[in-house]
Design an enzyme around this catalytic site. Structure first.
Site, PDB file in Angstrom:
ATOM      1  N   ASN A 200       0.819  -1.218   0.000  1.00 50.50           N
ATOM      2  CA  ASN A 200       0.000   0.000   0.000  1.00 50.50           C
ATOM      3  C   ASN A 200       0.851   1.266   0.000  1.00 50.50           C
ATOM      4  OD1 ASN A 200      -3.012  -0.622   0.143  1.00 50.50           O
ATOM      5  ND2 ASN A 200      -2.095  -2.117   1.547  1.00 50.50           N
TER       6      ASN A 200
ATOM      7  N   LYS B 233       5.217   3.542  25.525  1.00 47.09           N
ATOM      8  CA  LYS B 233       4.795   3.993  24.190  1.00 47.09           C
ATOM      9  C   LYS B 233       4.918   5.513  24.082  1.00 47.09           C
ATOM     10  CE  LYS B 233       1.521   1.989  21.989  1.00 47.09           C
ATOM     11  NZ  LYS B 233       0.302   1.475  21.363  1.00 47.09           N
TER      12      LYS B 233
ATOM     13  N   MET C 124       1.165  -1.872  12.307  1.00 49.35           N
ATOM     14  CA  MET C 124       0.516  -2.826  13.202  1.00 49.35           C
ATOM     15  C   MET C 124       0.682  -2.466  14.678  1.00 49.35           C
ATOM     16  SD  MET C 124      -1.153  -4.654  11.301  1.00 49.35           S
ATOM     17  CE  MET C 124      -1.311  -5.514   9.742  1.00 49.35           C
ATOM     18  N   ARG C 125       0.511  -1.191  14.975  1.00 53.77           N
ATOM     19  CA  ARG C 125       0.540  -0.728  16.366  1.00 53.77           C
ATOM     20  C   ARG C 125      -0.603   0.233  16.600  1.00 53.77           C
ATOM     21  NH1 ARG C 125       5.117  -1.554  19.336  1.00 53.77           N
ATOM     22  NH2 ARG C 125       6.685  -2.595  18.079  1.00 53.77           N
TER      23      ARG C 125
ATOM     24  N   HIS D 131      -7.822  -0.062   6.702  1.00 56.80           N
ATOM     25  CA  HIS D 131      -8.188  -1.307   7.375  1.00 56.80           C
ATOM     26  C   HIS D 131      -8.841  -2.269   6.374  1.00 56.80           C
ATOM     27  CE1 HIS D 131      -9.039  -3.956  10.679  1.00 56.80           C
ATOM     28  NE2 HIS D 131     -10.245  -4.124  10.175  1.00 56.80           N
TER      29      HIS D 131
HETATM   30  C1  GAR Z   1      -3.118  -4.112   4.590  1.00 49.29           C
HETATM   31  O1  GAR Z   1      -4.054  -5.084   4.185  1.00 49.29           O
HETATM   32  C2  GAR Z   1      -3.732  -3.205   5.627  1.00 49.29           C
HETATM   33  O2  GAR Z   1      -5.081  -2.950   5.421  1.00 49.29           O
HETATM   34  C3  GAR Z   1      -3.520  -4.026   6.870  1.00 49.29           C
HETATM   35  O3  GAR Z   1      -2.221  -4.521   6.733  1.00 49.29           O
HETATM   36  C4  GAR Z   1      -1.970  -4.774   5.349  1.00 49.29           C
HETATM   37  C5  GAR Z   1      -0.625  -4.213   4.973  1.00 49.29           C
HETATM   38  O4  GAR Z   1      -0.256  -4.640   3.694  1.00 49.29           O
HETATM   39  N1  GAR Z   1      -3.678  -3.246   8.056  1.00 49.29           N
HETATM   40  C6  GAR Z   1      -4.264  -3.695   9.149  1.00 49.29           C
HETATM   41  O5  GAR Z   1      -4.689  -4.838   9.251  1.00 49.29           O
HETATM   42  C7  GAR Z   1      -4.374  -2.699  10.276  1.00 49.29           C
HETATM   43  N2  GAR Z   1      -5.237  -3.183  11.277  1.00 49.29           N
HETATM   44  P1  GAR Z   1       0.955  -3.943   2.942  1.00 49.29           P
HETATM   45  O6  GAR Z   1       2.148  -3.939   3.908  1.00 49.29           O
HETATM   46  O7  GAR Z   1       1.242  -4.796   1.753  1.00 49.29           O
HETATM   47  O8  GAR Z   1       0.546  -2.548   2.579  1.00 49.29           O
END
Ligand code: GAR
Length: 188
Positions: free
Chosen positions: A14, A64, A87-88, A106
């Protein structure tokens, strides 16, 4: 020139999609990538694009709040912080520094399936429609005001891997479009 800071923890697909999109615009750019995982693939992606990388080891700090304070001292000025696979949970220190200026991507239709495994949770639950959400970050877990959503219907018998790939493809479209919209509306 609007400046974004992207936070990511993993693969960074992303981050890549957003960076690729923003190269088509001359009025907004990613000023830095913040990453909390020193081995994450997203770091190489930023380096390849010439985007400054700021890594932060949260475990090196007593709290934190201390980690976020140290991070803030290293961040360039920014109009928007984009969490793209970070992821935090963002703490009050960072939230206060960017009021209504932190958005999160999300991989489910909030308020359903918040947390770290939204795609799998929706798939296991057996919902027929899941999707992607972009929302403002508040003190809760994936609970802030929703900015944009896109639905993804789950096909009968669809594998988790197949659904994950389709969700990611929708994310890669929705996140850049949402950033465009925020700029268009003058929200940043
Ligand atoms: C994505 O699917 C994003 O929506 C998710 O992590 C992935 C990262 O993918 N985020 C969460 O789950 C947040 N709670 P990427 O590193 O390939 O962008």
């Amino acid at each position: 020139m609007k400046k974004l800071i992207v936070f990511a923890s993993g693969t960074g697909s992303n981050f890549q999609a957003l960076a690729d999109h923003l190269r088509t615009r001359s009025d907004v750019a990613i000023g830095a990538l913040v990453c909390d995982k020193p081995q994450a693939a997203v770091i190489g992606r930023a380096q390849a694009l010439g985007i400054p990388v700021i890594t932060i080891d949260y475990r090196a700090y007593a709290s934190k709040a201390a980690a976020e304070q140290a991070l803030l001292a290293r961040l360039p000025a920014a109009d928007l912080v984009v969490l793209a696979g970070f992821m935090r949970i963002v703490g009050p220190t960072l939230l206060a520094a960017f009021p209504d200026r932190i958005i999160n991507l999300h991989p489910a239709l909030l308020p359903s399936f918040p947390g770290r495994t939204g795609i799998e949770d929706a798939w296991r639950y057996g919902v027929k429609v899941t999707g992607v959400t972009v929302h403002y970050v508040d003190a809760g877990i994936d609970s802030g005001r929703i900015i944009a959503q896109a639905p993804v219907a789950i096909a009968v018998g669809e594998s988790l891997a197949h659904l994950e790939a389709r969700i990611h493809a929708v994310e890669h479209d929705l996140l850049p479009r949402t950033v465009d919209q925020l700029i268009l509306k003058g929200a940043i």
